[in-house]
Design a protein around this motif. Sequence first.
Motif, mmCIF file in Angstrom:
data_model
loop_
_atom_site.group_PDB
_atom_site.id
_atom_site.type_symbol
_atom_site.label_atom_id
_atom_site.label_comp_id
_atom_site.label_asym_id
_atom_site.label_seq_id
_atom_site.Cartn_x
_atom_site.Cartn_y
_atom_site.Cartn_z
ATOM 1 N N GLN A 273 0.613 -1.421 -0.152
ATOM 2 C CA GLN A 273 0.326 -0.091 0.238
ATOM 3 C C GLN A 273 1.170 1.242 0.399
ATOM 4 N N LEU A 274 2.126 1.082 0.184
ATOM 5 C CA LEU A 274 3.119 1.803 0.336
ATOM 6 C C LEU A 274 3.899 2.117 -1.657
ATOM 7 N N THR A 275 3.605 2.989 -2.257
ATOM 8 C CA THR A 275 3.750 3.255 -3.404
ATOM 9 C C THR A 275 4.571 4.151 -3.778
ATOM 10 N N PHE A 276 5.749 4.221 -4.773
ATOM 11 C CA PHE A 276 6.544 5.258 -4.815
ATOM 12 C C PHE A 276 6.142 5.949 -6.451
ATOM 13 N N GLN A 277 6.795 7.149 -6.725
ATOM 14 C CA GLN A 277 6.079 8.220 -8.072
ATOM 15 C C GLN A 277 7.321 9.238 -7.866
ATOM 16 N N ARG A 278 7.667 8.903 -9.245
ATOM 17 C CA ARG A 278 9.024 9.945 -9.382
ATOM 18 C C ARG A 278 8.564 11.551 -9.542
ATOM 19 N N VAL A 279 9.366 12.519 -9.113
ATOM 20 C CA VAL A 279 9.152 13.335 -8.925
ATOM 21 C C VAL A 279 9.886 14.690 -9.884
ATOM 22 N N ALA A 280 10.589 15.620 -10.603
ATOM 23 C CA ALA A 280 11.241 16.250 -10.239
ATOM 24 C C ALA A 280 12.298 16.211 -9.270
ATOM 25 N N PHE A 281 13.135 17.192 -9.012
ATOM 26 C CA PHE A 281 14.432 17.451 -8.232
ATOM 27 C C PHE A 281 14.699 18.800 -7.762
ATOM 28 N N GLY A 282 14.029 19.431 -6.238
ATOM 29 C CA GLY A 282 14.192 20.590 -6.274
ATOM 30 C C GLY A 282 12.591 21.102 -6.493
ATOM 31 N N GLY A 283 11.869 20.417 -6.759
ATOM 32 C CA GLY A 283 10.121 21.093 -6.398
ATOM 33 C C GLY A 283 9.947 21.620 -5.214
ATOM 34 N N ARG A 284 8.564 22.585 -4.879
ATOM 35 C CA ARG A 284 9.097 23.212 -3.436
ATOM 36 C C ARG A 284 6.761 22.647 -3.812
ATOM 37 N N GLY A 285 6.933 22.773 -1.738
ATOM 38 C CA GLY A 285 5.536 22.434 -2.380
ATOM 39 C C GLY A 285 4.764 21.635 -1.827
ATOM 40 N N SER A 286 3.389 21.070 -2.741
ATOM 41 C CA SER A 286 3.075 20.062 -3.220
ATOM 42 C C SER A 286 3.863 19.237 -4.098
ATOM 43 N N LYS A 287 4.979 19.423 -4.517
ATOM 44 C CA LYS A 287 5.666 18.849 -6.008
ATOM 45 C C LYS A 287 6.546 18.640 -5.221
ATOM 46 N N LYS A 288 7.037 19.160 -3.593
ATOM 47 C CA LYS A 288 8.069 18.076 -3.332
ATOM 48 C C LYS A 288 8.503 16.584 -3.331
#
Length: 279
Positions: A135-150
Amino acid sequence: MKKLKLSLLLSIVAFAAIFVACNSEDTVAPSNETNAITPEIASKLQAAYFETSSAKVTTFMGEKGVAVEDMFFTFDQIDELGKGSQIPNTEHYRTTNLVTGLPRVIKVSVSPDLGSLGSNALDKTIVMLNNLGAQLTFQRVAFGGRGSKKADIEVTEFYELESGGFITLGRAAGFPTRRGNPAKGFGINSRWFELSIAPTSSELAGTMAHEIGHCIGFRHTDYKTRESCGQNVNEGSAGVGAIHIAGTPTGSDATSIMQSCGPAITFNNNDKNAMLTLY
Ligand SMILES: [Zn+2]
Protein backbone atom coordinates in the motif's frame (compact mmCIF):
# COMPACT_ATOMS: atom_id res chain seq x y z
CA MET A 1 25.24 4.28 3.61
CA LYS A 2 26.17 1.10 2.05
CA LYS A 3 29.74 0.05 2.05
CA LEU A 4 31.97 -2.08 -0.04
CA LYS A 5 34.95 -3.94 1.26
CA LEU A 6 37.59 -2.76 -1.18
CA SER A 7 40.15 -5.50 -0.73
CA LEU A 8 37.60 -7.97 -2.00
CA LEU A 9 36.18 -5.63 -4.57
CA LEU A 10 39.41 -4.68 -6.18
CA SER A 11 40.76 -8.18 -6.35
CA ILE A 12 37.58 -9.91 -7.41
CA VAL A 13 35.54 -7.68 -9.65
CA ALA A 14 32.57 -10.00 -9.96
CA PHE A 15 32.34 -10.31 -6.21
CA ALA A 16 32.61 -6.59 -5.94
CA ALA A 17 29.46 -6.14 -7.94
CA ILE A 18 27.72 -8.31 -5.41
CA PHE A 19 28.78 -6.15 -2.52
CA VAL A 20 27.51 -3.07 -4.28
CA ALA A 21 23.96 -3.97 -3.50
CA CYS A 22 23.89 -3.43 0.17
CA ASN A 23 26.98 -2.54 2.05
CA SER A 24 26.57 -1.05 5.42
CA GLU A 25 29.78 -1.11 7.32
CA ASP A 26 30.98 2.00 8.86
CA THR A 27 33.08 4.62 7.22
CA VAL A 28 36.39 5.68 8.61
CA ALA A 29 36.82 9.29 9.52
CA PRO A 30 39.11 11.50 7.43
CA SER A 31 42.30 12.15 9.35
CA ASN A 32 42.10 15.93 9.09
CA GLU A 33 38.85 16.26 10.97
CA THR A 34 38.08 16.16 14.65
CA ASN A 35 34.95 14.11 14.29
CA ALA A 36 35.03 11.47 17.00
CA ILE A 37 31.74 10.71 18.71
CA THR A 38 31.41 11.00 22.46
CA PRO A 39 31.10 7.90 24.67
CA GLU A 40 27.50 8.96 25.39
CA ILE A 41 26.60 9.00 21.71
CA ALA A 42 28.41 5.71 21.19
CA SER A 43 26.45 4.01 23.95
CA LYS A 44 23.14 5.28 22.58
CA LEU A 45 23.96 3.96 19.11
CA GLN A 46 25.22 0.66 20.49
CA ALA A 47 22.03 0.27 22.49
CA ALA A 48 20.19 0.49 19.16
CA TYR A 49 22.47 -2.19 17.68
CA PHE A 50 24.66 0.03 15.56
CA GLU A 51 28.30 -0.84 15.00
CA THR A 52 30.13 2.30 16.07
CA SER A 53 33.82 1.61 15.41
CA SER A 54 33.78 3.94 12.39
CA ALA A 55 31.02 6.30 13.51
CA LYS A 56 31.86 9.97 13.09
CA VAL A 57 30.42 13.42 13.53
CA THR A 58 29.74 14.96 10.14
CA THR A 59 27.42 17.18 8.14
CA PHE A 60 25.03 15.52 5.72
CA MET A 61 22.15 16.92 3.68
CA GLY A 62 22.62 20.24 5.45
CA GLU A 63 22.48 18.98 9.01
CA LYS A 64 25.08 18.14 11.61
CA GLY A 65 24.98 14.72 13.20
CA VAL A 66 26.60 11.30 13.17
CA ALA A 67 27.33 8.90 10.33
CA VAL A 68 27.20 5.27 11.48
CA GLU A 69 27.07 2.23 9.20
CA ASP A 70 25.17 3.51 6.14
CA MET A 71 23.02 5.86 8.17
CA PHE A 72 23.13 9.48 9.21
CA PHE A 73 21.32 10.73 12.31
CA THR A 74 20.97 14.15 13.84
CA PHE A 75 21.57 14.20 17.58
CA ASP A 76 17.83 14.49 18.17
CA GLN A 77 17.24 11.42 16.01
CA ILE A 78 19.80 9.47 18.03
CA ASP A 79 17.84 10.26 21.18
CA GLU A 80 14.72 8.89 19.49
CA LEU A 81 16.26 5.62 18.31
CA GLY A 82 15.49 3.52 21.33
CA LYS A 83 12.08 4.72 22.38
CA GLY A 84 9.25 2.27 22.56
CA SER A 85 10.97 -0.73 21.07
CA GLN A 86 11.77 -4.20 22.26
CA ILE A 87 14.61 -6.68 22.34
CA PRO A 88 15.04 -8.32 18.94
CA ASN A 89 15.93 -11.91 18.38
CA THR A 90 15.43 -12.64 14.71
CA GLU A 91 16.40 -11.39 11.30
CA HIS A 92 14.04 -8.90 9.64
CA TYR A 93 13.62 -5.80 11.74
CA ARG A 94 11.87 -2.53 11.57
CA THR A 95 12.27 0.67 13.48
CA THR A 96 9.78 1.92 16.06
CA ASN A 97 8.40 4.62 13.78
CA LEU A 98 6.87 3.67 10.45
CA VAL A 99 5.38 5.62 7.56
CA THR A 100 1.67 6.16 8.24
CA GLY A 101 -1.37 7.23 6.23
CA LEU A 102 -1.76 4.14 4.02
CA PRO A 103 -2.42 3.80 1.20
CA ARG A 104 0.15 6.42 0.43
CA VAL A 105 2.26 7.53 -2.51
CA ILE A 106 5.81 8.53 -1.64
CA LYS A 107 7.32 11.05 -4.04
CA VAL A 108 10.99 10.46 -4.85
CA SER A 109 13.47 12.64 -6.74
CA VAL A 110 17.13 12.31 -7.71
CA SER A 111 19.78 14.99 -8.05
CA PRO A 112 21.05 15.72 -11.58
CA ASP A 113 24.52 15.41 -10.04
CA LEU A 114 24.08 11.62 -10.26
CA GLY A 115 23.61 11.84 -14.02
CA SER A 116 21.70 9.51 -16.27
CA LEU A 117 23.01 6.56 -14.28
CA GLY A 118 21.33 7.86 -11.14
CA SER A 119 18.16 8.78 -12.99
CA ASN A 120 17.84 5.39 -14.68
CA ALA A 121 18.62 3.59 -11.45
CA LEU A 122 15.93 5.43 -9.51
CA ASP A 123 13.36 4.54 -12.16
CA LYS A 124 14.33 0.88 -11.76
CA THR A 125 14.15 1.15 -7.99
CA ILE A 126 10.63 2.56 -8.15
CA VAL A 127 9.53 -0.32 -10.40
CA MET A 128 11.07 -2.81 -7.97
CA LEU A 129 9.27 -1.26 -5.02
CA ASN A 130 5.90 -0.87 -6.70
CA ASN A 131 6.02 -4.46 -7.96
CA LEU A 132 5.95 -5.62 -4.32
CA GLY A 133 2.24 -4.75 -4.25
CA ALA A 134 2.30 -2.87 -0.96
CA GLN A 135 0.00 0.00 0.00
CA LEU A 136 3.07 2.19 0.12
CA THR A 137 3.93 3.08 -3.49
CA PHE A 138 6.52 5.34 -5.04
CA GLN A 139 6.36 7.98 -7.74
CA ARG A 140 9.14 9.90 -9.47
CA VAL A 141 9.02 13.70 -9.27
CA ALA A 142 11.43 16.40 -10.46
CA PHE A 143 14.37 17.25 -8.21
CA GLY A 144 14.14 20.52 -6.32
CA GLY A 145 10.36 20.83 -6.35
CA ARG A 146 8.63 22.83 -3.65
CA GLY A 147 5.31 22.65 -1.87
CA SER A 148 3.08 19.87 -3.17
CA LYS A 149 5.74 19.02 -5.76
CA LYS A 150 8.43 18.48 -3.17
CA ALA A 151 9.82 14.96 -2.94
CA ASP A 152 9.25 13.01 0.26
CA ILE A 153 12.56 11.24 -0.33
CA GLU A 154 15.35 13.08 -2.14
CA VAL A 155 18.34 11.21 -3.55
CA THR A 156 21.42 13.42 -3.40
CA GLU A 157 25.08 13.05 -4.34
CA PHE A 158 28.02 13.09 -1.97
CA TYR A 159 31.69 12.36 -2.48
CA GLU A 160 33.67 10.43 0.09
CA LEU A 161 36.90 8.54 -0.44
CA GLU A 162 37.23 4.93 0.59
CA SER A 163 38.83 4.38 3.97
CA GLY A 164 39.76 1.49 6.18
CA GLY A 165 39.15 -0.98 3.37
CA PHE A 166 35.56 0.08 2.80
CA ILE A 167 33.69 2.52 0.62
CA THR A 168 30.34 3.87 1.66
CA LEU A 169 28.00 3.52 -1.31
CA GLY A 170 24.95 5.23 0.10
CA ARG A 171 23.90 6.95 3.30
CA ALA A 172 20.34 7.28 4.52
CA ALA A 173 19.22 10.33 6.49
CA GLY A 174 17.67 8.36 9.31
CA PHE A 175 14.46 6.39 9.68
CA PRO A 176 10.78 7.41 9.61
CA THR A 177 9.83 10.33 11.80
CA ARG A 178 7.50 10.34 14.80
CA ARG A 179 4.93 12.02 12.56
CA GLY A 180 4.91 9.00 10.26
CA ASN A 181 6.85 10.40 7.35
CA PRO A 182 9.82 8.71 5.68
CA ALA A 183 13.32 9.97 6.30
CA LYS A 184 13.90 12.90 3.99
CA GLY A 185 16.32 11.12 1.72
CA PHE A 186 19.64 9.48 1.17
CA GLY A 187 22.92 10.15 -0.56
CA ILE A 188 24.82 8.13 -3.14
CA ASN A 189 28.63 8.33 -3.08
CA SER A 190 29.78 9.39 -6.55
CA ARG A 191 33.29 8.22 -5.70
CA TRP A 192 31.90 4.74 -6.36
CA PHE A 193 31.36 5.71 -10.01
CA GLU A 194 35.10 6.32 -10.47
CA LEU A 195 36.26 2.91 -9.32
CA SER A 196 36.68 -0.33 -11.23
CA ILE A 197 33.63 -1.53 -9.34
CA ALA A 198 31.50 1.31 -10.71
CA PRO A 199 27.86 0.24 -10.62
CA THR A 200 25.53 -0.74 -13.41
CA SER A 201 22.13 0.89 -13.21
CA SER A 202 20.72 -2.33 -11.72
CA GLU A 203 23.39 -2.41 -9.03
CA LEU A 204 22.78 1.23 -8.22
CA ALA A 205 19.04 0.55 -8.18
CA GLY A 206 19.65 -2.20 -5.62
CA THR A 207 21.56 0.20 -3.40
CA MET A 208 18.83 2.81 -3.78
CA ALA A 209 16.22 0.21 -2.81
CA HIS A 210 18.27 -0.65 0.26
CA GLU A 211 18.53 2.99 1.31
CA ILE A 212 14.83 3.61 0.70
CA GLY A 213 14.28 0.56 2.91
CA HIS A 214 15.97 2.46 5.73
CA CYS A 215 13.98 5.62 4.98
CA ILE A 216 10.74 3.68 5.47
CA GLY A 217 11.87 1.79 8.56
CA PHE A 218 13.86 -1.31 7.74
CA ARG A 219 16.93 -2.18 9.75
CA HIS A 220 19.70 -4.44 8.50
CA THR A 221 18.79 -8.11 8.52
CA ASP A 222 22.23 -8.91 9.90
CA TYR A 223 22.40 -5.95 12.23
CA LYS A 224 23.40 -8.14 15.15
CA THR A 225 26.51 -9.56 13.53
CA ARG A 226 27.44 -7.62 10.36
CA GLU A 227 28.13 -11.04 8.91
CA SER A 228 27.65 -9.82 5.35
CA CYS A 229 30.55 -7.41 5.84
CA GLY A 230 32.85 -10.22 6.94
CA GLN A 231 32.48 -9.29 10.57
CA ASN A 232 31.14 -10.99 13.63
CA VAL A 233 30.05 -8.21 15.91
CA ASN A 234 27.98 -8.77 18.99
CA GLU A 235 26.67 -5.56 20.41
CA GLY A 236 25.24 -7.10 23.56
CA SER A 237 21.72 -7.44 24.84
CA ALA A 238 20.29 -3.92 24.99
CA GLY A 239 18.29 -4.09 21.77
CA VAL A 240 16.20 -1.06 20.98
CA GLY A 241 14.73 0.33 17.81
CA ALA A 242 14.75 -3.06 16.14
CA ILE A 243 11.48 -4.99 16.16
CA HIS A 244 11.08 -8.36 14.51
CA ILE A 245 8.73 -8.45 11.52
CA ALA A 246 6.23 -11.30 11.73
CA GLY A 247 6.54 -13.93 9.02
CA THR A 248 10.21 -13.39 8.30
CA PRO A 249 13.00 -15.87 9.06
CA THR A 250 14.51 -16.38 12.45
CA GLY A 251 17.77 -17.56 10.94
CA SER A 252 20.28 -15.94 8.63
CA ASP A 253 18.89 -14.40 5.44
CA ALA A 254 21.92 -14.00 3.21
CA THR A 255 19.97 -12.96 0.13
CA SER A 256 17.96 -10.17 1.75
CA ILE A 257 18.45 -6.77 0.16
CA MET A 258 18.68 -5.38 3.69
CA GLN A 259 21.91 -7.23 4.54
CA SER A 260 24.56 -4.80 5.73
CA CYS A 261 27.03 -5.51 2.93
CA GLY A 262 25.01 -7.26 0.28
CA PRO A 263 25.24 -9.09 -2.04
CA ALA A 264 21.58 -8.82 -3.07
CA ILE A 265 20.41 -6.17 -5.53
CA THR A 266 16.83 -7.45 -5.73
CA PHE A 267 14.19 -8.22 -3.11
CA ASN A 268 13.90 -11.83 -1.98
CA ASN A 269 10.62 -13.36 -0.78
CA ASN A 270 11.38 -12.44 2.82
CA ASP A 271 11.98 -8.83 1.86
CA LYS A 272 8.66 -8.88 0.04
CA ASN A 273 6.88 -10.43 3.03
CA ALA A 274 8.43 -7.87 5.34
CA MET A 275 7.24 -5.02 3.11
CA LEU A 276 3.73 -6.43 2.82
CA THR A 277 3.55 -7.00 6.58
CA LEU A 278 4.43 -3.41 7.36
CA TYR A 279 2.79 -1.72 4.39
ZN1 LIG B 1 22.01 -0.16 5.08
